[in-house]
Design a protein around this motif. Structure first.
Motif, PDB file in Angstrom:
ATOM      1  N   ILE A 151      -4.476   9.677 -12.392  1.00 17.19           N
ATOM      2  CA  ILE A 151      -4.848   8.301 -12.709  1.00 17.19           C
ATOM      3  C   ILE A 151      -3.605   7.426 -12.793  1.00 17.19           C
ATOM      4  N   LEU A 152      -2.524   7.951 -13.350  1.00 22.26           N
ATOM      5  CA  LEU A 152      -1.269   7.212 -13.452  1.00 22.26           C
ATOM      6  C   LEU A 152      -0.513   7.339 -12.139  1.00 22.26           C
ATOM      7  N   VAL A 211       1.263   1.413 -13.236  1.00 24.93           N
ATOM      8  CA  VAL A 211       0.332   1.134 -12.151  1.00 24.93           C
ATOM      9  C   VAL A 211      -0.656   2.290 -12.151  1.00 24.93           C
ATOM     10  N   VAL A 212      -1.948   1.979 -12.165  1.00 25.06           N
ATOM     11  CA  VAL A 212      -2.982   3.010 -12.253  1.00 25.06           C
ATOM     12  C   VAL A 212      -3.955   2.853 -11.085  1.00 25.06           C
ATOM     13  N   ARG A 213      -4.816   3.844 -10.912  1.00 22.12           N
ATOM     14  CA  ARG A 213      -5.839   3.773  -9.872  1.00 22.12           C
ATOM     15  C   ARG A 213      -6.794   2.626 -10.156  1.00 22.12           C
ATOM     16  N   LYS A 214      -7.323   2.028  -9.095  1.00 19.75           N
ATOM     17  CA  LYS A 214      -8.189   0.858  -9.260  1.00 19.75           C
ATOM     18  C   LYS A 214      -9.515   1.191  -9.924  1.00 19.75           C
ATOM     19  N   ILE A 229     -10.598   4.321 -21.045  1.00 23.07           N
ATOM     20  CA  ILE A 229     -10.686   5.637 -21.680  1.00 23.07           C
ATOM     21  C   ILE A 229      -9.964   6.687 -20.844  1.00 23.07           C
ATOM     22  N   GLN A 230     -10.147   6.629 -19.518  1.00 20.48           N
ATOM     23  CA  GLN A 230      -9.466   7.577 -18.638  1.00 20.48           C
ATOM     24  C   GLN A 230      -7.960   7.364 -18.671  1.00 20.48           C
ATOM     25  N   ILE A 231      -7.510   6.118 -18.720  1.00 16.29           N
ATOM     26  CA  ILE A 231      -6.077   5.822 -18.776  1.00 16.29           C
ATOM     27  C   ILE A 231      -5.487   6.344 -20.081  1.00 16.29           C
ATOM     28  N   LYS A 232      -6.182   6.127 -21.185  1.00 15.31           N
ATOM     29  CA  LYS A 232      -5.711   6.610 -22.487  1.00 15.31           C
ATOM     30  C   LYS A 232      -5.569   8.128 -22.483  1.00 15.31           C
ATOM     31  N   ARG A 235      -4.603  -2.110 -22.369  1.00 16.52           N
ATOM     32  CA  ARG A 235      -4.993  -3.376 -21.741  1.00 16.52           C
ATOM     33  C   ARG A 235      -4.843  -3.206 -20.229  1.00 16.52           C
ATOM     34  N   THR A 236      -5.788  -3.728 -19.466  1.00 17.70           N
ATOM     35  CA  THR A 236      -5.730  -3.592 -18.011  1.00 17.70           C
ATOM     36  C   THR A 236      -5.743  -4.952 -17.339  1.00 17.70           C
TER      37      THR A 236
END
Length: 95
Positions: A3-4, A26-29, A34-37, A52-53
């Motif tokens: 994801i990252l 920079v993360v997947r679109k 929750i997935q980023i955390k 925050r996104t």
């Protein structure tokens, strides 16, 4: 697939890191907060308090040159600003 994608290391992001304990990636679109955390906590072994996104859209650019009208496209991406819990330090030490 992770994801990252990559950390963003700019002057503004570095100031946020030093003052407010926030880190920018920079993360997947298609990733949600929750997935980023979960991805940050697993990758770096820290406790995340908020995420925050921001979605940066693709931009079309045109310019006039000697050869005529030249057009281009910059790719869009999703950015996440992750704030760590109080007492979490040495984040980049795990890189």
């Amino acid at each position: 697939m992770s994801i990252l994608i990559k950390p963003i290391i700019t002057e503004k992001a570095t100031n946020d890191t030093e003052k407010f304990n926030r880190y920018t990636f920079v993360v997947r679109k298609d990733a949600n907060k929750i997935q980023i955390k979960d991805a940050v906590e697993q990758a770096y072994g820290v406790t995340v308090s908020t995420v925050r996104t921001l979605n940066h859209p693709a931009l079309r650019k045109t310019k006039y040159t000697k050869k005529g009208l030249v057009s281009g496209l910059t790719s869009g991406y999703k950015k996440a600003v992750v704030q760590l819990a109080e007492g979490e330090i040495d984040f980049y030490n795990n890189l």
